[in-house]
Design a protein around this motif. Structure first.
Motif, PDB file in Angstrom:
ATOM      1  N   TYR A 170       0.833  -1.213   0.000  1.00 48.46           N
ATOM      2  CA  TYR A 170       0.000   0.000   0.000  1.00 48.46           C
ATOM      3  C   TYR A 170       0.866   1.261   0.000  1.00 48.46           C
ATOM      4  O   TYR A 170       0.587   2.230  -0.699  1.00 48.46           O
ATOM      5  CB  TYR A 170      -0.913   0.005   1.229  1.00 48.46           C
ATOM      6  N   LEU A 171       1.951   1.237   0.756  1.00 51.52           N
ATOM      7  CA  LEU A 171       2.772   2.449   0.912  1.00 51.52           C
ATOM      8  C   LEU A 171       3.686   2.712  -0.282  1.00 51.52           C
ATOM      9  O   LEU A 171       3.955   3.861  -0.617  1.00 51.52           O
ATOM     10  CB  LEU A 171       3.627   2.342   2.173  1.00 51.52           C
ATOM     11  N   PHE A 172       4.184   1.654  -0.908  1.00 54.53           N
ATOM     12  CA  PHE A 172       5.278   1.850  -1.869  1.00 54.53           C
ATOM     13  C   PHE A 172       4.977   1.384  -3.287  1.00 54.53           C
ATOM     14  O   PHE A 172       5.851   1.414  -4.153  1.00 54.53           O
ATOM     15  CB  PHE A 172       6.559   1.182  -1.323  1.00 54.53           C
ATOM     16  N   ASN A 173       3.733   0.944  -3.530  1.00 52.48           N
ATOM     17  CA  ASN A 173       3.283   0.717  -4.909  1.00 52.48           C
ATOM     18  C   ASN A 173       3.087   2.086  -5.536  1.00 52.48           C
ATOM     19  O   ASN A 173       2.460   2.967  -4.947  1.00 52.48           O
ATOM     20  CB  ASN A 173       1.962  -0.066  -4.868  1.00 52.48           C
ATOM     21  N   SER A 174       3.622   2.298  -6.726  1.00 50.66           N
ATOM     22  CA  SER A 174       3.514   3.620  -7.360  1.00 50.66           C
ATOM     23  C   SER A 174       2.188   3.777  -8.085  1.00 50.66           C
ATOM     24  O   SER A 174       1.403   4.667  -7.778  1.00 50.66           O
ATOM     25  CB  SER A 174       4.667   3.832  -8.330  1.00 50.66           C
ATOM     26  N   TYR A 175       1.962   2.888  -9.074  1.00 48.41           N
ATOM     27  CA  TYR A 175       0.760   3.069  -9.900  1.00 48.41           C
ATOM     28  C   TYR A 175       0.222   1.760 -10.473  1.00 48.41           C
ATOM     29  O   TYR A 175      -0.537   1.779 -11.425  1.00 48.41           O
ATOM     30  CB  TYR A 175       1.033   4.060 -11.035  1.00 48.41           C
ATOM     31  N   TYR A 176       0.595   0.629  -9.907  1.00 53.32           N
ATOM     32  CA  TYR A 176       0.188  -0.664 -10.465  1.00 53.32           C
ATOM     33  C   TYR A 176      -1.199  -1.063  -9.938  1.00 53.32           C
ATOM     34  O   TYR A 176      -1.319  -1.584  -8.831  1.00 53.32           O
ATOM     35  CB  TYR A 176       1.242  -1.731 -10.162  1.00 53.32           C
ATOM     36  N   GLU A 177      -2.208  -0.790 -10.759  1.00 54.03           N
ATOM     37  CA  GLU A 177      -3.590  -1.115 -10.372  1.00 54.03           C
ATOM     38  C   GLU A 177      -3.725  -2.619 -10.129  1.00 54.03           C
ATOM     39  O   GLU A 177      -4.477  -3.047  -9.254  1.00 54.03           O
ATOM     40  CB  GLU A 177      -4.575  -0.684 -11.468  1.00 54.03           C
ATOM     41  N   ALA A 178      -3.000  -3.416 -10.910  1.00 50.32           N
ATOM     42  CA  ALA A 178      -3.114  -4.868 -10.781  1.00 50.32           C
ATOM     43  C   ALA A 178      -2.597  -5.355  -9.423  1.00 50.32           C
ATOM     44  O   ALA A 178      -2.976  -6.433  -8.967  1.00 50.32           O
ATOM     45  CB  ALA A 178      -2.344  -5.562 -11.914  1.00 50.32           C
ATOM     46  N   VAL A 179      -1.730  -4.581  -8.790  1.00 48.01           N
ATOM     47  CA  VAL A 179      -1.204  -4.982  -7.479  1.00 48.01           C
ATOM     48  C   VAL A 179      -2.180  -4.591  -6.378  1.00 48.01           C
ATOM     49  O   VAL A 179      -2.332  -5.316  -5.390  1.00 48.01           O
ATOM     50  CB  VAL A 179       0.187  -4.354  -7.237  1.00 48.01           C
ATOM     51  N   GLY A 180      -2.850  -3.434  -6.553  1.00 48.25           N
ATOM     52  CA  GLY A 180      -3.842  -3.052  -5.549  1.00 48.25           C
ATOM     53  C   GLY A 180      -3.801  -1.578  -5.221  1.00 48.25           C
ATOM     54  O   GLY A 180      -3.063  -0.812  -5.837  1.00 48.25           O
ATOM     55  N   PRO A 181      -4.606  -1.162  -4.210  1.00 41.97           N
ATOM     56  CA  PRO A 181      -4.670   0.253  -3.843  1.00 41.97           C
ATOM     57  C   PRO A 181      -3.359   0.723  -3.235  1.00 41.97           C
ATOM     58  O   PRO A 181      -2.528  -0.084  -2.814  1.00 41.97           O
ATOM     59  CB  PRO A 181      -5.812   0.304  -2.822  1.00 41.97           C
ATOM     60  N   ARG A 182      -3.188   2.023  -3.175  1.00 44.94           N
ATOM     61  CA  ARG A 182      -1.912   2.593  -2.723  1.00 44.94           C
ATOM     62  C   ARG A 182      -2.139   3.982  -2.160  1.00 44.94           C
ATOM     63  O   ARG A 182      -3.186   4.600  -2.421  1.00 44.94           O
ATOM     64  CB  ARG A 182      -0.912   2.662  -3.886  1.00 44.94           C
ATOM     65  N   VAL A 183      -1.167   4.461  -1.430  1.00 43.84           N
ATOM     66  CA  VAL A 183      -1.241   5.797  -0.853  1.00 43.84           C
ATOM     67  C   VAL A 183      -1.273   6.812  -1.999  1.00 43.84           C
ATOM     68  O   VAL A 183      -0.619   6.608  -3.034  1.00 43.84           O
ATOM     69  CB  VAL A 183      -0.047   6.038   0.109  1.00 43.84           C
ATOM     70  N   ALA A 184      -2.068   7.876  -1.851  1.00 42.82           N
ATOM     71  CA  ALA A 184      -2.184   8.883  -2.915  1.00 42.82           C
ATOM     72  C   ALA A 184      -0.812   9.485  -3.206  1.00 42.82           C
ATOM     73  O   ALA A 184      -0.030   9.738  -2.282  1.00 42.82           O
ATOM     74  CB  ALA A 184      -3.167   9.967  -2.508  1.00 42.82           C
ATOM     75  N   ARG A 185      -0.547   9.694  -4.473  1.00 42.95           N
ATOM     76  CA  ARG A 185       0.774  10.172  -4.891  1.00 42.95           C
ATOM     77  C   ARG A 185       1.174  11.457  -4.167  1.00 42.95           C
ATOM     78  O   ARG A 185       2.323  11.614  -3.744  1.00 42.95           O
ATOM     79  CB  ARG A 185       0.725  10.405  -6.402  1.00 42.95           C
ATOM     80  N   ALA A 186       0.206  12.365  -4.037  1.00 46.00           N
ATOM     81  CA  ALA A 186       0.513  13.669  -3.434  1.00 46.00           C
ATOM     82  C   ALA A 186       0.749  13.572  -1.930  1.00 46.00           C
ATOM     83  O   ALA A 186       1.145  14.554  -1.304  1.00 46.00           O
ATOM     84  CB  ALA A 186      -0.617  14.646  -3.720  1.00 46.00           C
ATOM     85  N   ARG A 187       0.511  12.389  -1.348  1.00 52.63           N
ATOM     86  CA  ARG A 187       0.641  12.256   0.107  1.00 52.63           C
ATOM     87  C   ARG A 187       1.842  11.393   0.512  1.00 52.63           C
ATOM     88  O   ARG A 187       1.969  10.985   1.671  1.00 52.63           O
ATOM     89  CB  ARG A 187      -0.652  11.686   0.708  1.00 52.63           C
ATOM     90  N   ARG A 188       2.731  11.150  -0.435  1.00 52.81           N
ATOM     91  CA  ARG A 188       3.923  10.362  -0.105  1.00 52.81           C
ATOM     92  C   ARG A 188       4.784  11.080   0.930  1.00 52.81           C
ATOM     93  O   ARG A 188       5.488  10.437   1.714  1.00 52.81           O
ATOM     94  CB  ARG A 188       4.745  10.084  -1.368  1.00 52.81           C
ATOM     95  N   GLY A 189       4.740  12.397   0.928  1.00 49.79           N
ATOM     96  CA  GLY A 189       5.535  13.174   1.889  1.00 49.79           C
ATOM     97  C   GLY A 189       4.955  13.160   3.294  1.00 49.79           C
ATOM     98  O   GLY A 189       5.560  13.701   4.221  1.00 49.79           O
ATOM     99  N   MET A 190       3.757  12.571   3.467  1.00 51.74           N
ATOM    100  CA  MET A 190       3.132  12.506   4.800  1.00 51.74           C
ATOM    101  C   MET A 190       3.589  11.274   5.568  1.00 51.74           C
ATOM    102  O   MET A 190       3.238  11.093   6.732  1.00 51.74           O
ATOM    103  CB  MET A 190       1.601  12.473   4.672  1.00 51.74           C
ATOM    104  N   LEU A 191       4.362  10.403   4.904  1.00 46.50           N
ATOM    105  CA  LEU A 191       4.732   9.127   5.532  1.00 46.50           C
ATOM    106  C   LEU A 191       5.942   9.314   6.454  1.00 46.50           C
ATOM    107  O   LEU A 191       7.080   9.089   6.063  1.00 46.50           O
ATOM    108  CB  LEU A 191       5.047   8.079   4.458  1.00 46.50           C
ATOM    109  N   SER A 192       5.677   9.724   7.686  1.00 44.52           N
ATOM    110  CA  SER A 192       6.796   9.807   8.642  1.00 44.52           C
ATOM    111  C   SER A 192       7.173   8.401   9.137  1.00 44.52           C
ATOM    112  O   SER A 192       8.264   8.194   9.647  1.00 44.52           O
ATOM    113  CB  SER A 192       6.434  10.709   9.821  1.00 44.52           C
TER     114      SER A 192
END
Ligand SMILES: [Fe+2]
Length: 425
Positions: free
Chosen positions: A82-104
Protein backbone atom coordinates in the motif's frame (compact mmCIF):
# COMPACT_ATOMS: atom_id res chain seq x y z
CA UNK A 1 4.93 -14.81 -10.70
CA UNK A 2 3.50 -12.66 -13.47
CA UNK A 3 4.99 -13.58 -16.84
CA UNK A 4 6.52 -10.77 -18.87
CA UNK A 5 8.15 -10.71 -22.27
CA UNK A 6 11.80 -11.63 -22.18
CA UNK A 7 14.12 -8.64 -22.17
CA UNK A 8 17.43 -10.40 -21.67
CA UNK A 9 19.34 -13.16 -23.41
CA UNK A 10 17.28 -16.29 -24.14
CA UNK A 11 19.55 -18.76 -22.34
CA UNK A 12 19.54 -19.21 -18.58
CA UNK A 13 22.56 -17.39 -17.11
CA UNK A 14 25.65 -19.41 -16.28
CA UNK A 15 27.77 -18.77 -13.16
CA UNK A 16 29.68 -15.92 -14.82
CA UNK A 17 26.52 -14.17 -15.96
CA UNK A 18 25.01 -14.72 -12.53
CA UNK A 19 28.04 -13.12 -10.89
CA UNK A 20 27.94 -10.22 -13.38
CA UNK A 21 24.25 -9.66 -12.66
CA UNK A 22 24.92 -9.76 -8.92
CA UNK A 23 27.71 -7.19 -9.35
CA UNK A 24 25.44 -4.92 -11.35
CA UNK A 25 22.66 -5.30 -8.81
CA UNK A 26 25.02 -4.39 -5.98
CA UNK A 27 26.47 -1.43 -7.90
CA UNK A 28 23.08 0.04 -8.81
CA UNK A 29 21.73 -0.38 -5.29
CA UNK A 30 24.83 1.21 -3.75
CA UNK A 31 24.68 4.12 -6.19
CA UNK A 32 21.19 5.00 -4.94
CA UNK A 33 22.54 5.12 -1.38
CA UNK A 34 25.48 7.29 -2.49
CA UNK A 35 23.11 9.82 -4.02
CA UNK A 36 21.20 10.06 -0.75
CA UNK A 37 24.29 10.16 1.48
CA UNK A 38 24.54 14.01 1.62
CA UNK A 39 20.90 14.27 2.76
CA UNK A 40 19.53 14.71 6.25
CA UNK A 41 16.60 12.56 7.37
CA UNK A 42 14.39 15.65 7.01
CA UNK A 43 15.58 16.19 3.41
CA UNK A 44 14.45 12.65 2.65
CA UNK A 45 10.84 13.11 3.77
CA UNK A 46 9.69 16.44 2.28
CA UNK A 47 7.39 16.38 -0.76
CA UNK A 48 7.30 19.92 -2.21
CA UNK A 49 4.67 19.15 -4.88
CA UNK A 50 2.72 16.09 -6.08
CA UNK A 51 5.15 15.37 -8.94
CA UNK A 52 8.26 15.37 -6.70
CA UNK A 53 8.42 12.37 -4.41
CA UNK A 54 10.54 12.27 -1.25
CA UNK A 55 13.89 10.45 -1.39
CA UNK A 56 12.71 8.08 1.36
CA UNK A 57 9.80 7.00 -0.81
CA UNK A 58 12.12 6.44 -3.81
CA UNK A 59 14.45 4.36 -1.59
CA UNK A 60 11.53 2.20 -0.47
CA UNK A 61 9.63 2.01 -3.77
CA UNK A 62 12.64 0.78 -5.78
CA UNK A 63 13.14 -1.91 -3.13
CA UNK A 64 9.46 -2.85 -3.17
CA UNK A 65 9.75 -3.27 -6.96
CA UNK A 66 12.28 -6.10 -6.49
CA UNK A 67 10.24 -7.64 -3.70
CA UNK A 68 6.93 -7.53 -5.59
CA UNK A 69 8.10 -8.41 -9.11
CA UNK A 70 11.29 -10.48 -8.68
CA UNK A 71 11.04 -12.29 -5.34
CA UNK A 72 7.30 -12.73 -4.85
CA UNK A 73 6.26 -14.91 -1.90
CA UNK A 74 5.67 -13.69 1.65
CA UNK A 75 6.35 -9.94 1.86
CA UNK A 76 8.53 -8.51 4.62
CA UNK A 77 5.63 -6.22 5.55
CA UNK A 78 2.27 -6.55 3.75
CA UNK A 79 1.60 -2.83 4.38
CA UNK A 80 4.43 -1.93 2.01
CA UNK A 81 2.28 -2.89 -0.99
CA UNK A 82 0.00 0.00 0.00
CA UNK A 83 2.77 2.45 0.91
CA UNK A 84 5.28 1.85 -1.87
CA UNK A 85 3.28 0.72 -4.91
CA UNK A 86 3.51 3.62 -7.36
CA UNK A 87 0.76 3.07 -9.90
CA UNK A 88 0.19 -0.66 -10.46
CA UNK A 89 -3.59 -1.12 -10.37
CA UNK A 90 -3.11 -4.87 -10.78
CA UNK A 91 -1.20 -4.98 -7.48
CA UNK A 92 -3.84 -3.05 -5.55
CA UNK A 93 -4.67 0.25 -3.84
CA UNK A 94 -1.91 2.59 -2.72
CA UNK A 95 -1.24 5.80 -0.85
CA UNK A 96 -2.18 8.88 -2.92
CA UNK A 97 0.77 10.17 -4.89
CA UNK A 98 0.51 13.67 -3.43
CA UNK A 99 0.64 12.26 0.11
CA UNK A 100 3.92 10.36 -0.10
CA UNK A 101 5.54 13.17 1.89
CA UNK A 102 3.13 12.51 4.80
CA UNK A 103 4.73 9.13 5.53
CA UNK A 104 6.80 9.81 8.64
CA UNK A 105 6.56 6.03 9.26
CA UNK A 106 8.26 3.77 8.49
CA UNK A 107 11.30 5.77 9.54
CA UNK A 108 14.22 6.36 7.22
CA UNK A 109 16.26 3.85 9.25
CA UNK A 110 13.48 1.28 8.81
CA UNK A 111 13.49 1.89 5.03
CA UNK A 112 17.26 1.37 4.93
CA UNK A 113 16.85 -1.89 6.85
CA UNK A 114 14.15 -2.94 4.34
CA UNK A 115 16.57 -2.21 1.49
CA UNK A 116 19.31 -4.28 3.10
CA UNK A 117 16.93 -7.21 3.74
CA UNK A 118 15.68 -7.26 0.14
CA UNK A 119 19.24 -6.97 -1.17
CA UNK A 120 20.18 -10.08 0.80
CA UNK A 121 17.14 -11.96 -0.48
CA UNK A 122 17.73 -11.00 -4.12
CA UNK A 123 21.42 -11.91 -4.02
CA UNK A 124 20.62 -15.13 -2.18
CA UNK A 125 17.98 -16.11 -4.73
CA UNK A 126 20.37 -15.26 -7.57
CA UNK A 127 23.18 -17.44 -6.22
CA UNK A 128 20.81 -20.26 -5.24
CA UNK A 129 19.56 -20.39 -8.83
CA UNK A 130 16.05 -19.74 -7.50
CA UNK A 131 15.19 -17.16 -10.14
CA UNK A 132 13.72 -18.49 -13.38
CA UNK A 133 14.20 -16.73 -16.71
CA UNK A 134 11.14 -14.54 -16.24
CA UNK A 135 12.28 -13.47 -12.77
CA UNK A 136 15.76 -12.72 -14.13
CA UNK A 137 14.20 -10.57 -16.86
CA UNK A 138 12.30 -8.72 -14.14
CA UNK A 139 15.52 -8.30 -12.16
CA UNK A 140 17.07 -6.68 -15.22
CA UNK A 141 14.01 -4.43 -15.54
CA UNK A 142 14.27 -3.60 -11.82
CA UNK A 143 17.84 -2.35 -12.30
CA UNK A 144 16.80 -0.03 -15.13
CA UNK A 145 13.81 1.04 -13.03
CA UNK A 146 16.07 1.91 -10.10
CA UNK A 147 18.29 3.97 -12.41
CA UNK A 148 15.22 5.92 -13.51
CA UNK A 149 14.48 6.62 -9.86
CA UNK A 150 18.10 7.70 -9.27
CA UNK A 151 17.45 10.52 -11.73
CA UNK A 152 14.12 11.28 -10.06
CA UNK A 153 15.81 11.43 -6.64
CA UNK A 154 17.99 14.26 -7.97
CA UNK A 155 15.27 16.14 -9.87
CA UNK A 156 12.81 15.87 -6.99
CA UNK A 157 15.44 16.80 -4.41
CA UNK A 158 16.43 19.83 -6.50
CA UNK A 159 12.83 21.00 -6.31
CA UNK A 160 12.75 20.36 -2.56
CA UNK A 161 15.93 22.34 -1.91
CA UNK A 162 15.54 24.93 -4.65
CA UNK A 163 12.05 26.07 -3.66
CA UNK A 164 12.71 26.64 0.04
CA UNK A 165 13.76 30.05 1.41
CA UNK A 166 17.49 29.44 1.89
CA UNK A 167 17.90 27.40 -1.32
CA UNK A 168 20.61 25.22 0.22
CA UNK A 169 23.15 23.27 -1.84
CA UNK A 170 22.94 19.51 -2.25
CA UNK A 171 26.72 19.47 -2.31
CA UNK A 172 29.68 21.42 -3.70
CA UNK A 173 30.13 21.17 -7.46
CA UNK A 174 33.01 22.48 -9.58
CA UNK A 175 32.16 25.36 -11.92
CA UNK A 176 34.10 27.59 -14.33
CA UNK A 177 33.66 31.31 -15.06
CA UNK A 178 30.78 32.48 -17.33
CA UNK A 179 31.58 32.68 -21.04
CA UNK A 180 29.96 33.06 -24.48
CA UNK A 181 28.51 29.91 -26.09
CA UNK A 182 29.51 28.22 -29.31
CA UNK A 183 27.40 29.66 -32.13
CA UNK A 184 24.19 27.79 -32.97
CA UNK A 185 24.79 25.97 -36.28
CA UNK A 186 22.65 23.58 -38.31
CA UNK A 187 23.23 20.19 -39.89
CA UNK A 188 21.16 19.14 -42.87
CA UNK A 189 19.73 15.63 -42.94
CA UNK A 190 18.42 14.18 -46.19
CA UNK A 191 15.58 12.22 -44.55
CA UNK A 192 13.94 9.40 -46.50
CA UNK A 193 12.52 6.11 -45.25
CA UNK A 194 14.29 5.60 -41.95
CA UNK A 195 14.16 2.98 -39.22
CA UNK A 196 13.55 3.76 -35.58
CA UNK A 197 12.97 1.84 -32.38
CA UNK A 198 14.94 -0.79 -30.51
CA UNK A 199 16.02 -4.05 -32.17
CA UNK A 200 14.51 -7.31 -30.89
CA UNK A 201 17.56 -8.30 -28.85
CA UNK A 202 19.17 -6.63 -25.86
CA UNK A 203 17.44 -4.72 -23.10
CA UNK A 204 14.92 -2.05 -24.04
CA UNK A 205 11.65 -0.90 -22.50
CA UNK A 206 8.52 -2.14 -24.23
CA UNK A 207 7.71 1.38 -25.48
CA UNK A 208 10.86 1.37 -27.68
CA UNK A 209 9.56 -1.54 -29.75
CA UNK A 210 8.91 -2.72 -32.34
CA UNK A 211 11.55 -1.32 -34.65
CA UNK A 212 9.71 0.11 -37.64
CA UNK A 213 10.01 2.43 -40.60
CA UNK A 214 8.99 6.08 -40.94
CA UNK A 215 9.06 8.60 -43.77
CA UNK A 216 11.03 11.73 -42.89
CA UNK A 217 11.31 14.78 -45.17
CA UNK A 218 14.69 16.57 -45.43
CA UNK A 219 15.33 18.68 -42.31
CA UNK A 220 17.93 20.53 -40.36
CA UNK A 221 18.82 19.97 -36.72
CA UNK A 222 20.77 22.38 -34.52
CA UNK A 223 24.27 21.09 -33.83
CA UNK A 224 23.73 21.67 -30.09
CA UNK A 225 20.84 22.29 -27.70
CA UNK A 226 20.04 25.94 -27.07
CA UNK A 227 22.14 27.76 -24.49
CA UNK A 228 21.29 30.31 -21.82
CA UNK A 229 22.49 33.01 -24.25
CA UNK A 230 19.50 32.28 -26.49
CA UNK A 231 17.14 32.19 -23.50
CA UNK A 232 18.50 35.55 -22.30
CA UNK A 233 17.94 37.01 -25.79
CA UNK A 234 14.41 35.53 -25.87
CA UNK A 235 13.67 37.17 -22.51
CA UNK A 236 15.18 40.50 -23.60
CA UNK A 237 13.09 40.40 -26.78
CA UNK A 238 9.89 40.04 -24.72
CA UNK A 239 9.44 36.38 -25.58
CA UNK A 240 7.59 35.59 -22.35
CA UNK A 241 5.11 38.41 -23.11
CA UNK A 242 4.47 37.71 -26.82
CA UNK A 243 1.46 35.43 -27.26
CA UNK A 244 2.30 34.93 -30.95
CA UNK A 245 5.19 32.65 -29.95
CA UNK A 246 3.19 30.38 -27.67
CA UNK A 247 0.90 27.39 -27.92
CA UNK A 248 -2.46 28.28 -26.40
CA UNK A 249 -2.18 25.92 -23.41
CA UNK A 250 1.34 27.16 -22.75
CA UNK A 251 0.31 30.80 -22.96
CA UNK A 252 -2.50 30.21 -20.44
CA UNK A 253 -0.10 28.48 -18.05
CA UNK A 254 2.67 31.05 -18.49
CA UNK A 255 0.14 33.81 -17.67
CA UNK A 256 -1.40 31.98 -14.74
CA UNK A 257 2.00 31.24 -13.17
CA UNK A 258 3.62 34.53 -14.30
CA UNK A 259 6.54 32.83 -16.05
CA UNK A 260 9.29 35.28 -16.95
CA UNK A 261 12.22 32.87 -17.22
CA UNK A 262 12.92 29.13 -16.91
CA UNK A 263 12.34 27.39 -13.59
CA UNK A 264 15.04 28.13 -10.98
CA UNK A 265 15.85 31.53 -12.50
CA UNK A 266 15.25 34.65 -10.37
CA UNK A 267 16.35 38.26 -10.38
CA UNK A 268 18.87 39.03 -7.63
CA UNK A 269 20.36 42.51 -7.26
CA UNK A 270 19.25 43.37 -10.80
CA UNK A 271 20.81 40.36 -12.50
CA UNK A 272 19.45 36.93 -13.35
CA UNK A 273 20.65 34.12 -11.13
CA UNK A 274 19.91 30.41 -11.19
CA UNK A 275 19.58 27.78 -8.52
CA UNK A 276 21.49 24.58 -9.23
CA UNK A 277 22.38 21.70 -6.93
CA UNK A 278 25.45 23.61 -5.70
CA UNK A 279 23.35 26.66 -4.71
CA UNK A 280 22.55 30.02 -6.31
CA UNK A 281 24.87 31.68 -8.84
CA UNK A 282 24.71 34.01 -11.83
CA UNK A 283 23.49 32.73 -15.19
CA UNK A 284 26.27 31.53 -17.49
CA UNK A 285 25.27 32.41 -21.09
CA UNK A 286 27.45 29.58 -22.44
CA UNK A 287 25.68 26.81 -20.54
CA UNK A 288 23.07 24.58 -22.11
CA UNK A 289 19.64 25.85 -21.06
CA UNK A 290 17.60 23.60 -18.78
CA UNK A 291 14.32 23.30 -16.86
CA UNK A 292 12.26 24.40 -19.86
CA UNK A 293 8.72 23.14 -20.28
CA UNK A 294 7.76 21.94 -23.75
CA UNK A 295 5.80 25.20 -24.04
CA UNK A 296 8.92 27.29 -23.45
CA UNK A 297 11.04 25.04 -25.67
CA UNK A 298 8.48 25.39 -28.44
CA UNK A 299 8.20 29.19 -28.03
CA UNK A 300 11.99 29.67 -28.06
CA UNK A 301 12.32 27.43 -31.13
CA UNK A 302 9.61 29.46 -32.89
CA UNK A 303 11.35 32.70 -31.91
CA UNK A 304 14.50 31.28 -33.56
CA UNK A 305 12.51 30.64 -36.77
CA UNK A 306 12.62 26.91 -36.03
CA UNK A 307 10.50 24.18 -34.43
CA UNK A 308 10.81 21.12 -32.22
CA UNK A 309 12.16 18.00 -33.97
CA UNK A 310 10.08 14.86 -34.17
CA UNK A 311 11.43 11.85 -32.33
CA UNK A 312 12.06 10.12 -35.69
CA UNK A 313 14.18 13.11 -36.79
CA UNK A 314 16.08 13.03 -33.49
CA UNK A 315 16.74 9.30 -33.53
CA UNK A 316 17.79 9.31 -37.17
CA UNK A 317 20.20 12.22 -36.66
CA UNK A 318 21.74 10.52 -33.62
CA UNK A 319 22.85 7.53 -35.70
CA UNK A 320 26.55 6.90 -35.16
CA UNK A 321 26.86 9.21 -32.18
CA UNK A 322 28.78 7.55 -29.35
CA UNK A 323 26.55 7.08 -26.33
CA UNK A 324 28.68 9.28 -24.09
CA UNK A 325 28.33 12.70 -22.58
CA UNK A 326 27.68 14.67 -19.42
CA UNK A 327 25.75 12.06 -17.44
CA UNK A 328 25.32 11.99 -13.65
CA UNK A 329 28.38 9.83 -13.14
CA UNK A 330 30.60 12.80 -14.08
CA UNK A 331 29.33 14.45 -10.92
CA UNK A 332 28.63 17.87 -12.46
CA UNK A 333 24.86 17.45 -12.05
CA UNK A 334 24.29 20.46 -14.31
CA UNK A 335 24.48 20.85 -18.10
CA UNK A 336 27.84 21.66 -19.63
CA UNK A 337 28.56 24.61 -21.82
CA UNK A 338 27.06 24.45 -25.28
CA UNK A 339 29.67 22.67 -27.39
CA UNK A 340 30.84 22.76 -31.00
CA UNK A 341 30.22 19.68 -33.14
CA UNK A 342 33.22 17.48 -33.87
CA UNK A 343 33.91 14.88 -36.54
CA UNK A 344 30.66 15.56 -38.39
CA UNK A 345 28.61 14.53 -35.33
CA UNK A 346 26.08 16.63 -33.47
CA UNK A 347 27.25 17.93 -30.10
CA UNK A 348 25.69 16.93 -26.77
CA UNK A 349 23.29 14.36 -28.21
CA UNK A 350 23.57 12.32 -25.01
CA UNK A 351 23.60 13.75 -21.51
CA UNK A 352 23.25 17.42 -20.46
CA UNK A 353 19.50 17.85 -21.09
CA UNK A 354 16.58 15.68 -22.12
CA UNK A 355 15.55 17.15 -25.48
CA UNK A 356 11.86 17.82 -26.02
CA UNK A 357 10.40 16.53 -29.28
CA UNK A 358 7.22 17.52 -31.08
CA UNK A 359 6.11 13.89 -30.95
CA UNK A 360 3.24 12.88 -28.70
CA UNK A 361 4.10 9.89 -26.54
CA UNK A 362 2.16 7.25 -28.47
CA UNK A 363 2.53 3.54 -29.18
CA UNK A 364 4.72 2.52 -32.09
CA UNK A 365 2.86 0.54 -34.78
CA UNK A 366 2.49 -3.00 -33.40
CA UNK A 367 3.36 -1.99 -29.79
CA UNK A 368 2.74 -4.73 -27.25
CA UNK A 369 3.03 -3.91 -23.57
CA UNK A 370 4.59 -6.43 -21.21
CA UNK A 371 2.10 -9.02 -19.95
CA UNK A 372 0.68 -8.83 -16.43
CA UNK A 373 1.08 -5.99 -13.93
CA UNK A 374 4.28 -4.76 -15.56
CA UNK A 375 2.26 -3.98 -18.68
CA UNK A 376 1.34 -0.85 -16.71
CA UNK A 377 4.98 0.28 -16.70
CA UNK A 378 4.80 2.43 -19.86
CA UNK A 379 1.80 1.81 -22.08
CA UNK A 380 -0.96 3.30 -19.94
CA UNK A 381 0.76 6.71 -19.95
CA UNK A 382 0.46 7.15 -23.70
CA UNK A 383 -1.85 10.16 -23.54
CA UNK A 384 -1.19 13.88 -23.11
CA UNK A 385 2.59 13.66 -22.92
CA UNK A 386 5.54 14.35 -25.22
CA UNK A 387 8.65 12.28 -25.93
CA UNK A 388 12.09 13.47 -24.80
CA UNK A 389 15.36 12.02 -26.00
CA UNK A 390 19.02 11.64 -25.10
CA UNK A 391 19.28 11.60 -21.30
CA UNK A 392 20.57 14.37 -19.04
CA UNK A 393 23.31 15.34 -16.62
CA UNK A 394 21.18 13.67 -13.92
CA UNK A 395 20.77 10.37 -15.82
CA UNK A 396 23.08 7.48 -14.84
CA UNK A 397 25.67 6.77 -17.56
CA UNK A 398 24.78 3.70 -19.58
CA UNK A 399 21.07 4.00 -18.82
CA UNK A 400 19.84 5.55 -22.08
CA UNK A 401 19.99 4.35 -25.68
CA UNK A 402 19.38 5.96 -29.05
CA UNK A 403 15.89 4.43 -29.04
CA UNK A 404 15.12 5.46 -25.41
CA UNK A 405 11.82 7.33 -25.03
CA UNK A 406 11.33 9.45 -21.95
CA UNK A 407 7.98 11.22 -21.57
CA UNK A 408 6.53 14.08 -19.58
CA UNK A 409 3.53 16.40 -19.84
CA UNK A 410 4.23 19.60 -21.81
CA UNK A 411 3.91 21.69 -18.64
CA UNK A 412 6.73 19.85 -16.80
CA UNK A 413 9.63 22.12 -15.79
CA UNK A 414 11.25 20.35 -12.84
CA UNK A 415 12.94 17.72 -14.99
CA UNK A 416 16.35 18.39 -16.60
CA UNK A 417 14.82 19.41 -19.93
CA UNK A 418 16.06 21.51 -22.85
CA UNK A 419 15.66 21.77 -26.60
CA UNK A 420 17.59 21.21 -29.82
CA UNK A 421 15.59 23.03 -32.50
CA UNK A 422 14.90 21.72 -36.00
CA UNK A 423 14.04 23.44 -39.30
CA UNK A 424 12.38 22.38 -42.50
CA UNK A 425 14.57 22.43 -45.59
FE1 LIG B 1 8.84 3.36 -10.19
Amino acid sequence: MLPIARTTTPDAPGPHEQAALADRFTAVRERTLELCAPLSAEDCVVQPMPDASPAKWHLAHTTWFFEAFVLGGEPIDPAFDYLFNSYYEAVGPRVARARRGMLSRPSLAHVHAYRAAIDRRVLGALFDGALDDDALARLELGLHHEQQHQELILTDLKYTLGTQPLQPAYRELARSAPAAPEPLAWRTEPGGIIELGAPDTGFAFDNERPRHRALVAPYQLATRPIANAEVLAFIADGGYRDHRLWLSDGWQLAQAEAWQAPLYWARRDGELAIYELAGVRSVDPAETACHLSLYEADAIARWLGARLPTEAEWEHAATGDPNAGNFADRGRLHPDRAAAPTGGLLAQVYGDVWEWTASSYAPYPGFRPLAGALGEYNGKFMSGQHVLRGGSCLTPAGHVRRSYRNFFPPSARWQMTGVRPARDV
